[in-house]
Scaffold this active site. Structure first.
Site, mmCIF file in Angstrom:
data_model
loop_
_atom_site.group_PDB
_atom_site.id
_atom_site.type_symbol
_atom_site.label_atom_id
_atom_site.label_comp_id
_atom_site.label_asym_id
_atom_site.label_seq_id
_atom_site.Cartn_x
_atom_site.Cartn_y
_atom_site.Cartn_z
ATOM 1 N N ASP A 14 44.545 36.870 35.500
ATOM 2 C CA ASP A 14 44.625 36.002 34.329
ATOM 3 C C ASP A 14 46.028 35.458 34.069
ATOM 4 O O ASP A 14 46.407 35.220 32.921
ATOM 5 C CB ASP A 14 44.118 36.740 33.066
ATOM 6 N N LYS A 17 46.410 31.105 37.007
ATOM 7 C CA LYS A 17 46.276 30.519 38.350
ATOM 8 C C LYS A 17 45.481 29.212 38.300
ATOM 9 O O LYS A 17 45.825 28.241 38.967
ATOM 10 C CB LYS A 17 45.560 31.507 39.291
ATOM 11 N N GLY A 41 37.846 34.601 36.349
ATOM 12 C CA GLY A 41 37.570 33.598 35.320
ATOM 13 C C GLY A 41 38.794 32.728 35.184
ATOM 14 O O GLY A 41 39.853 33.205 34.814
ATOM 15 N N HIS A 42 38.673 31.466 35.569
ATOM 16 C CA HIS A 42 39.813 30.563 35.543
ATOM 17 C C HIS A 42 39.537 29.443 34.546
ATOM 18 O O HIS A 42 38.568 28.706 34.711
ATOM 19 C CB HIS A 42 40.071 29.986 36.931
ATOM 20 N N GLN A 220 42.128 37.192 40.906
ATOM 21 C CA GLN A 220 42.684 38.470 40.441
ATOM 22 C C GLN A 220 44.213 38.462 40.608
ATOM 23 O O GLN A 220 44.801 37.394 40.601
ATOM 24 C CB GLN A 220 42.064 39.648 41.209
HETATM 25 P P1 GDP Z 1 43.548 32.784 35.786
HETATM 26 O O1 GDP Z 1 42.454 33.772 35.868
HETATM 27 O O2 GDP Z 1 44.811 33.264 36.429
HETATM 28 O O3 GDP Z 1 43.167 31.413 36.256
HETATM 29 O O4 GDP Z 1 43.908 32.658 34.240
HETATM 30 P P2 GDP Z 1 42.854 32.542 33.010
HETATM 31 O O5 GDP Z 1 42.302 31.176 33.023
HETATM 32 O O6 GDP Z 1 41.907 33.679 33.009
HETATM 33 O O7 GDP Z 1 43.818 32.793 31.774
HETATM 34 C C1 GDP Z 1 44.907 31.981 31.505
HETATM 35 C C2 GDP Z 1 44.705 31.312 30.142
HETATM 36 O O8 GDP Z 1 45.936 30.782 29.709
HETATM 37 C C3 GDP Z 1 43.748 30.115 30.161
HETATM 38 O O9 GDP Z 1 43.049 30.091 28.942
HETATM 39 C C4 GDP Z 1 44.666 28.908 30.270
HETATM 40 O O10 GDP Z 1 44.125 27.719 29.698
HETATM 41 C C5 GDP Z 1 45.839 29.383 29.477
HETATM 42 N N1 GDP Z 1 47.137 28.849 29.906
HETATM 43 C C6 GDP Z 1 47.577 28.562 31.158
HETATM 44 N N2 GDP Z 1 48.863 28.166 31.131
HETATM 45 C C7 GDP Z 1 49.260 28.227 29.839
HETATM 46 C C8 GDP Z 1 50.486 27.979 29.166
HETATM 47 O O11 GDP Z 1 51.515 27.668 29.756
HETATM 48 N N3 GDP Z 1 50.508 28.148 27.813
HETATM 49 C C9 GDP Z 1 49.412 28.550 27.115
HETATM 50 N N4 GDP Z 1 49.519 28.700 25.807
HETATM 51 N N5 GDP Z 1 48.237 28.801 27.714
HETATM 52 C C10 GDP Z 1 48.169 28.643 29.058
HETATM 53 P P1 IMO Z 2 41.119 36.383 37.550
HETATM 54 O O1 IMO Z 2 40.868 35.683 38.871
HETATM 55 C C1 IMO Z 2 41.690 40.070 35.323
HETATM 56 C C2 IMO Z 2 39.635 43.648 36.772
HETATM 57 C C3 IMO Z 2 38.563 44.203 35.854
HETATM 58 C C4 IMO Z 2 38.712 45.688 36.158
HETATM 59 C C5 IMO Z 2 38.998 45.697 37.652
HETATM 60 C C6 IMO Z 2 37.764 45.944 38.509
HETATM 61 O O2 IMO Z 2 40.503 35.697 36.399
HETATM 62 O O3 IMO Z 2 42.565 36.660 37.387
HETATM 63 P P2 IMO Z 2 35.726 44.395 39.192
HETATM 64 O O4 IMO Z 2 34.665 43.763 38.348
HETATM 65 O O5 IMO Z 2 36.524 43.422 39.983
HETATM 66 O O6 IMO Z 2 35.208 45.522 40.026
HETATM 67 O O7 IMO Z 2 36.712 45.087 38.119
HETATM 68 O O8 IMO Z 2 39.543 44.416 37.953
HETATM 69 N N1 IMO Z 2 39.478 42.222 37.134
HETATM 70 C C7 IMO Z 2 40.196 41.226 36.595
HETATM 71 N N2 IMO Z 2 41.123 41.250 35.606
HETATM 72 N N3 IMO Z 2 41.416 38.915 35.948
HETATM 73 C C8 IMO Z 2 40.510 38.871 36.956
HETATM 74 O O9 IMO Z 2 40.296 37.764 37.689
HETATM 75 C C9 IMO Z 2 39.834 40.066 37.303
HETATM 76 N N4 IMO Z 2 38.889 40.379 38.209
HETATM 77 C C10 IMO Z 2 38.693 41.705 38.108
HETATM 78 O O10 IMO Z 2 38.827 43.911 34.516
HETATM 79 O O11 IMO Z 2 39.842 46.201 35.503
HETATM 80 MG MG MG Z 3 41.134 34.851 34.679
#
Ligand code: GDP
Ligand code: IMO
Ligand code: MG
Length: 416
Positions: A14, A17, A41-42, A220
């Site tokens: 999270d 990416k 989850g992106h 991840q």
């Molecule tokens: P990922 O799993 O690495 O793709 O990241 P996620 O999407 O799960 O979580 C990142 C969250 O931060 C998302 O809701 C993005 O829209 C948000 N985000 C990304 N870059 C920024 C930033 O520079 N500032 C803020 N406030 N939010 C951001």
């Molecule tokens: P993105 O791509 C954050 C974590 C779960 C748990 C551990 C094992 O959005 O960054 P699993 O279901 O993979 O067997 O769970 O890994 N986990 C993540 N945490 N971002 C993710 O993906 C994750 N994918 C798995 O919360 O701790």
């Molecule tokens: Mg994510």
């Protein structure tokens, strides 16, 4: 030799990416996912619209890019088809490796049953069946996407598997799947996915040979890597750069420029060690200001300070050429900001990630905060204290911060 560039998470997932892949994808002709499944989850925000992607690569919002789900990914057909239904005209724009492994409904049931049995020692998985699907792959009991081509044969193999494993299902109090429903589902998956299934290994080799620009999208984060993360509180795949080779069929020489993605602070969802976690008001403020609630499960994310020791470890494991520092704006208005620069471990001060990460105490350096960086897209316009913070991250991690993100929007990004 032509190479593909790589984006990889440096923390516990999270990191943001999705935003960077989406932004860079405008300049790439193909984007490929190489590991994980719909545990990822992106979130991508463009022109005020928000997209949540789990399995489809984040290049999908560039209409000119090809998107590939590689052999290292585990694919839940029902979820993939649901995710695909958000988009029109994916034919020829989305490809799925015939060698990727299937997540079937019983994998999800096993995942959830195991978590229940672990009780207080649960890993905190996403409950999506990721671990059991990878376990079956490694045990040579899995089923590959390419097998959907002959559903009758696949059905028989799955039924055989279910019968062999009946005692385990019963012991886990998992209901045996209904065979008629299973057969119908497999036909539905075949019809829905057949046009997208391909030999993506040959495909990526050809793309590179033809001089196309290819971006590899990690899911991840490094600290969740099955080998190098905080085992057993990890996911079940190699999330690091090496995973891109095995998960796509690339040689080590075919991975080029590596960008590591890190938040300007740190979060973790699920259980396991997190040395710089803040249990007090700062952690809560990061969670609220950063909207730190999971994209996949909606769980509140654990929050804390930037851990420079873990980042240095992650940069080394991935061979990072640069860091992309995300969510700097979330620290807006903090009077002071901390960075974990070392660990106290068994009475000694250390600057590396030990095997027993749960036994370390963080050692912090404190920095003055700043008023506001939100929306800034020019490095020179950043407050001096923000620049000092970024330069400290560069110094302690030993890697240049080449990209800084100051809002979820594509445009609010500093490229240095
Ligand atoms: P990922 O799993 O690495 O793709 O990241 P996620 O999407 O799960 O979580 C990142 C969250 O931060 C998302 O809701 C993005 O829209 C948000 N985000 C990304 N870059 C920024 C930033 O520079 N500032 C803020 N406030 N939010 C951001
Ligand atoms: P993105 O791509 C954050 C974590 C779960 C748990 C551990 C094992 O959005 O960054 P699993 O279901 O993979 O067997 O769970 O890994 N986990 C993540 N945490 N971002 C993710 O993906 C994750 N994918 C798995 O919360 O701790
Ligand atoms: Mg994510």
């Amino acid at each position: 030799m032509p190479t593909a560039d790589l984006i990889v998470g440096l923390q516990w997932g999270d990191e943001g990416k999705g935003k960077i892949v989406d932004m860079l994808a405008q300049k790439y002709e193909a984007v490929a996912r190489f590991a994980g499944g719909h545990n990822a989850g992106h979130t991508i925000v463009t022109n005020g619209k928000t997209y949540a992607l789990h399995l489809i690569p984040s290049g999908i919002l560039n209409p000119d890019a090809i998107n590939i789900i590689g052999n290292g990914v585990v694919v839940c057909p029902a979820n993939l088809m649901k995710e695909m239904s958000q988009f029109d005209n994916l034919k020829g724009r989305l490809w799925l490796s015939d060698k990727a492994h299937l997540i079937l409904p019983y994998h999800q049931m096993i995942d959830q049953a195991r978590e229940r049995m672990r009780g207080a020692k649960a890993i905190g998985t996403t409950g999506r069946g990721i671990g059991p699907a990878y376990a079956d792959k490694i045990s040579r009991l899995g089923h590959r996407v390419g097998e959907l081509k002959d559903t009758e044969k696949l059905f028989k193999k799955i039924v055989e598997y279910l019968h062999q494993n009946r005692p385990i299902f019963e012991a886990m109090k998992i209901e045996m799947p209904d065979e008629t429903a299973l057969k119908e589902d497999l036909i539905r998956y075949r019809d829905g996915l057949m046009p997208y299934i391909a030999d993506t290994t040959q495909m990526i080799w050809k793309l590179l040979e033809d001089g196309k620009k290819v971006l590899l999208e990690g899911a991840q984060g490094t600290m969740l890597d099955i080998d190098h993360g905080t085992y057993p509180f990890v996911t079940s795949s190699n999330t690091i750069a090496g995973g891109a080779c095995t998960g796509m069929g690339l040689s080590t020489k075919q991975v080029g420029h590596v960008t590591g993605i890190a938040k300007a602070y740190c979060t973790r969802v699920g259980n396991g060690p997190f040395p710089s976690e803040d249990f007090g008001p700062y952690g809560e403020r990061l969670r609220q200001q950063g909207h730190e609630f999971g994209t996949t499960t909606g769980r509140p994310r654990r929050c804390g300070w930037f851990d420079a020791v873990a980042i240095r470890y992650a940069c080394a494991l991935n061979g990072c050429d640069q860091i992309s520092l995300m969510k700097l704006d979330v620290l807006d208005g903090f009077e002071e900001i901390k960075i974990c620069v070392g660990y106290r471990f068994e009475g000694e001060l250390i600057d590396y990630v030990p095997y027993d990460l749960e036994k370390v105490e963080p050692v912090y350096e404190t920095f003055p905060g700043w008023e506001k960086v939100e929306g800034i897209s020019d490095y020179e316009k950043l407050p001096d204290s923000a620049k000092a913070y970024i330069e400290t991250i560069e110094r302690v991690s030993g890697v240049k911060v080449g990209i800084i993100s100051t809002s979820p929007d594509r445009d609010d990004t500093i490229i240095r």
